[in-house]
Design a protein around this motif. Structure first.
Motif, PDB file in Angstrom:
ATOM      1  N   TRP A 127       0.812  -1.222   0.000  1.00  0.00           N
ATOM      2  CA  TRP A 127       0.000   0.000   0.000  1.00  0.00           C
ATOM      3  C   TRP A 127       0.844   1.271   0.000  1.00  0.00           C
ATOM      4  CZ3 TRP A 127      -4.565  -0.006  -1.794  1.00  0.00           C
ATOM      5  CH2 TRP A 127      -5.418   1.082  -1.611  1.00  0.00           C
ATOM      6  N   MET A 153     -11.096  -2.198   1.757  1.00  0.00           N
ATOM      7  CA  MET A 153      -9.861  -2.899   2.046  1.00  0.00           C
ATOM      8  C   MET A 153     -10.195  -4.262   2.648  1.00  0.00           C
ATOM      9  SD  MET A 153      -7.697  -0.730   0.936  1.00  0.00           S
ATOM     10  CE  MET A 153      -6.147  -1.483   1.471  1.00  0.00           C
ATOM     11  N   GLU A 154      -9.560  -5.309   2.116  1.00  0.00           N
ATOM     12  CA  GLU A 154      -9.796  -6.671   2.580  1.00  0.00           C
ATOM     13  C   GLU A 154      -8.463  -7.349   2.879  1.00  0.00           C
ATOM     14  OE1 GLU A 154     -13.226  -8.635   0.185  1.00  0.00           O
ATOM     15  OE2 GLU A 154     -12.186  -7.311  -1.228  1.00  0.00           O
ATOM     16  N   ARG A 155      -8.483  -8.248   3.844  1.00  0.00           N
ATOM     17  CA  ARG A 155      -7.291  -9.033   4.136  1.00  0.00           C
ATOM     18  C   ARG A 155      -7.110 -10.080   3.046  1.00  0.00           C
ATOM     19  NH1 ARG A 155      -8.230 -12.287   7.703  1.00  0.00           N
ATOM     20  NH2 ARG A 155      -6.087 -12.888   8.219  1.00  0.00           N
ATOM     21  N   SER A 158      -8.758 -13.301   3.684  1.00  0.00           N
ATOM     22  CA  SER A 158     -10.217 -13.397   3.617  1.00  0.00           C
ATOM     23  C   SER A 158     -10.706 -13.760   2.222  1.00  0.00           C
ATOM     24  CB  SER A 158     -10.857 -12.074   4.053  1.00  0.00           C
ATOM     25  OG  SER A 158     -10.664 -11.066   3.064  1.00  0.00           O
ATOM     26  N   ASP A 178      -2.362 -11.308   6.418  1.00  0.00           N
ATOM     27  CA  ASP A 178      -2.904 -10.069   6.992  1.00  0.00           C
ATOM     28  C   ASP A 178      -2.742  -8.867   6.064  1.00  0.00           C
ATOM     29  OD1 ASP A 178      -3.776 -11.275   9.324  1.00  0.00           O
ATOM     30  OD2 ASP A 178      -1.871 -10.955  10.361  1.00  0.00           O
ATOM     31  N   GLU A 180      -3.492  -6.096   3.589  1.00  0.00           N
ATOM     32  CA  GLU A 180      -4.748  -5.473   3.201  1.00  0.00           C
ATOM     33  C   GLU A 180      -4.638  -4.934   1.782  1.00  0.00           C
ATOM     34  OE1 GLU A 180      -6.000  -2.625   6.144  1.00  0.00           O
ATOM     35  OE2 GLU A 180      -7.004  -4.215   7.278  1.00  0.00           O
TER      36      GLU A 180
END
Length: 204
Positions: A127, A153-155, A158, A178, A180
């Protein structure tokens, strides 16, 4: 006949003839968000992880010289819309437009995206601003230029990663679950973006 040919050549050389716009291109506005299915190898992984055919995204800029797309590839670049559309699988495209932003805000967002031209593509989906991936560029451009963050924003952990373990290990070594990130699919379902056009069946 000779004079008409010479005149056409002269006008073209001096930029006096705008590129013609037709069909879908006529409906586009500066700041529109365009998505398609990239033909890259990475596209296959993105489609699996997000359960969506939308694997690449860019931002439209309409000018007197023609219609362009600002996109994060290798490197971040600005290409003619027709060329960008043709790169997508089967020529399919989705066009989204911010519902509540002014023309000036959309123009400012595109200007923010263009500030990253020439930067390398970010294969690791980090990022920072040293490199950019496609949906990162769109989210940051609208955040910086218009104060709105589209998508979510997603991990990494996930997302649907089953079957992608090997390519992820090849890219990262230890997979950063983890991490993002924002995906094209996340942008596509943002309710603040109006669908202007889509020929993707059963998407959104």
């Amino acid at each position: 006949m000779r004079w008409s040919v010479l005149l056409a050549v002269w006008l073209g050389a001096h930029g006096a003839v705008a590129a013609p716009r037709g069909g879908l291109e006529e409906t586009l506005r500066t700041g529109d968000i365009v998505l398609h299915t990239s033909r890259s190898r990475q596209s296959q992984f993105i489609q699996v992880a997000t359960e969506s055919p939308l694997s690449h995204v860019g931002m439209v800029e309409v000018t007197p010289e023609g219609t362009w797309v600002v996109e994060a590839v290798q490197p971040v670049q600005r290409v003619p819309f027709a060329k960008w559309k043709a790169r997508g699988a089967k020529g399919r495209i989705m066009v989204l437009r911010p519902k509540e932003l002014s023309d000036a805000q959309r123009q400012q967002a595109v200007a923010a995206a263009k500030a990253h031209l020439g930067k390398p593509y970010d294969l690791r989906f980090t990022w920072d601003d040293e490199a950019m991936y496609c949906s990162e560029l769109v989210r940051k451009a609208y955040a910086q230029g218009a104060g709105v963050e589209y998508g979510k924003m997603e991990r990494l952990g996930s997302l649907k990663l089953k079957g992608l373990e090997q390519p992820l290990r090849e890219r990262y070594g230890k997979v950063p679950l983890d991490l993002e990130l924002v995906t094209p699919a996340s942008l596509a379902v943002d309710a603040r973006l109006e669908m202007v056009y889509s020929d993707f069946p059963s998407v959104r």
